[in-house]
Structure formats: C-alpha cells, structure tokens
Design an enzyme around this catalytic site. Structure first.
Site, PDB file in Angstrom:
ATOM      1  N   LYS A 189      56.726  29.582  38.237  1.00  0.00           N
ATOM      2  CA  LYS A 189      56.203  28.222  38.407  1.00  0.00           C
ATOM      3  C   LYS A 189      54.969  28.258  39.296  1.00  0.00           C
ATOM      4  O   LYS A 189      54.889  29.087  40.210  1.00  0.00           O
ATOM      5  CB  LYS A 189      57.265  27.337  39.090  1.00  0.00           C
ATOM      6  N   HIS A 201      51.111  40.795  39.974  1.00  0.00           N
ATOM      7  CA  HIS A 201      50.786  40.566  38.561  1.00  0.00           C
ATOM      8  C   HIS A 201      50.732  41.918  37.857  1.00  0.00           C
ATOM      9  O   HIS A 201      50.117  42.858  38.368  1.00  0.00           O
ATOM     10  CB  HIS A 201      49.432  39.843  38.463  1.00  0.00           C
ATOM     11  N   GLU A 218      54.753  48.637  40.437  1.00  0.00           N
ATOM     12  CA  GLU A 218      54.956  47.374  41.158  1.00  0.00           C
ATOM     13  C   GLU A 218      55.921  47.568  42.322  1.00  0.00           C
ATOM     14  O   GLU A 218      55.712  47.052  43.425  1.00  0.00           O
ATOM     15  CB  GLU A 218      55.549  46.303  40.215  1.00  0.00           C
TER      16      GLU A 218
HETATM   17  C1  GRF Z   1      57.045  41.574  37.170  1.00  0.00           C
HETATM   18  O1  GRF Z   1      56.514  42.303  36.107  1.00  0.00           O
HETATM   19  C2  GRF Z   1      55.949  40.898  37.947  1.00  0.00           C
HETATM   20  O2  GRF Z   1      54.735  41.574  37.899  1.00  0.00           O
HETATM   21  C3  GRF Z   1      55.803  39.591  37.257  1.00  0.00           C
HETATM   22  O3  GRF Z   1      57.089  39.243  36.837  1.00  0.00           O
HETATM   23  C4  GRF Z   1      57.893  40.414  36.706  1.00  0.00           C
HETATM   24  C5  GRF Z   1      59.098  40.193  37.550  1.00  0.00           C
HETATM   25  O4  GRF Z   1      60.041  41.210  37.441  1.00  0.00           O
HETATM   26  N1  GRF Z   1      55.117  38.644  38.110  1.00  0.00           N
HETATM   27  P1  GRF Z   1      61.287  41.232  38.412  1.00  0.00           P
HETATM   28  O5  GRF Z   1      61.999  39.900  38.272  1.00  0.00           O
HETATM   29  O6  GRF Z   1      60.799  41.475  39.793  1.00  0.00           O
HETATM   30  O7  GRF Z   1      62.143  42.352  37.918  1.00  0.00           O
END
Ligand code: GRF
Length: 207
Positions: free
Chosen positions: A93, A111, A181
């Site tokens: 959101k 992201h 990430e």
């Molecule tokens: C990730 O790929 C992040 O980059 C994006 O949403 C996804 C979330 O994954 N904003 P998680 O819920 O942390 O496993």
C-alpha cells in the site's frame, strides 16, 4: 550508534522481515522490532511476528469510516510502540502523506529491481521480473530507498546488481534477487543505525 526502533510494515510472506529479524538476533543490526503491521490479516509476516512474541497488528483502511480515522489510528500505533523508523518489507500500500511527513527520511523500502527502472504503480513482484525479462535486460538487482509521497521515487540508499541468466523465468530471477534482498536490506538499515546516511536533495550521501 542509534538504536532503530522498527515498525515493520508487510503485506505478504515476510521473508525480508525474517532476514532483518535474523540480522538483529545475530548482532549485525543495531535495532529492535517494536511492532509488525499488515494490511493483510493472513500475512505470513504477522504469523512470524506472533511466533516471536512480537506485537502484530492487522490494520487496513476498510476497518475505519474515514481516511482520517485510519491515518490517526496508524500514527497512534506507531506512537504507542515507540517506533522511530519504518521498514516497508513487501508492503503493497502507498503510505499516507501524513505518515511520510511525520517519519520523513525515516522510512525505507526495498524494490526488487534497479530503480528508477521497473518501478512505480503496478510494478511489484512477478510484474517487475517479467518486465525485466521482456526488455531483455542482462542485469537486474535490488534497490533500497527512502520513501516519499510517490511510489519508488525516494532517495536511493543502496543498490546491488543481480545477473539475468539465459533461460530465466520471472520466478527464477525473483529467487536470485530475493537472496540479495535478504542481505542488502539489513546492511542498509545498519547504515541508519550508524547515522551514516545524509539526504541531499534527491539523493543520499553515505558517510
Ligand atoms: C520482495 O521482493 C520485495 O522486494 C518487494 O516485495 C517482496 C516481499 O517479499 N517489495 P517478502 O514478503 O519479504 O518475502
């Protein structure tokens, strides 16, 4: 060093939240999780928070008659749990401008691509990786950025490239990106704990 008192906002499975949690437990991130908030009652992130005895709150617009009441409740929870830094960990959101204003330069998002490409409204999850592959990109990556009023447009804090490999599907690319990430998000947060991030106009200087 400044202790980050995190408010984690997540809509889905919460693997980034878990990676942050693991970094805190391992002593690599000077932070504590004050509360986890999700717009989705079934979010894995809420389940994980409960499993760790962390406050877990389901909060969404349709629980309130007016937008103002919703925003006030949101701010009230952040205040009640003494949050001083907000982490969007797969939060789907747009944060209301009032919250952005109160927490200016103290909200970060991750992201799964190299912004400013492949960002903005509608560019999330599978759609991001599909667009990267449709463009024939040879690299994708991860961006951690501060959050302002527009989707994916705040000052960039950290980026890392991830190769696109022959035969990649959105799923295989997403998996490779997600591994990065899980490392870069905690590392970027630690920069804030160490007070090394200076915001200069549209960009950041890492000191
Ligand atoms: C990730 O790929 C992040 O980059 C994006 O949403 C996804 C979330 O994954 N904003 P998680 O819920 O942390 O496993």
């Amino acid at each position: 060093m400044k202790l980050l008192k995190l408010g984690i906002l997540a809509s889905g499975r919460g693997s980034n939240f878990q990676a942050i949690w693991n970094s805190i437990q391992a002593g690599k991130l000077h932070a504590q999780v004050q509360v986890v908030i999700s717009n989705n009652a079934d979010a894995g992130a809420l389940d994980f928070a409960r499993s760790q005895n962390l406050p877990a709150v389901h909060l969404e617009r349709n629980q309130f008659d007016t937008k103002e009441a919703y925003v006030q409740a949101f701010l009230g929870i952040l205040e009640q749990y003494a949050v001083n830094f907000i982490v969007l960990a797969g939060y789907m959101k747009l944060l209301s401008p009032e919250i952005v204003r109160v927490f200016r330069n103290r909200i970060i998002n991750i992201h799964p691509a190299l912004l400013p490409s492949f960002g903005g409204k509608g560019m999330y999850g599978h759609f991001v990786h599909k667009a990267v592959l449709d463009h024939g990109c040879k690299v994708s990556g991860v961006t951690v950025h501060l959050v302002n009023e527009a989707y994916d447009q705040g000052p960039i804090v950290a980026q890392q490239c991830v190769p696109v490999l022959a035969g990649d599907t959105p799923e295989s690319l997403a998996e490779r990106v997600l591994k990065v990430e899980h490392v870069i998000f905690s590392a970027a947060l630690q920069l804030f704990a160490e007070e090394r991030v200076e915001v200069i106009g549209r960009s950041t200087l890492i000191k």
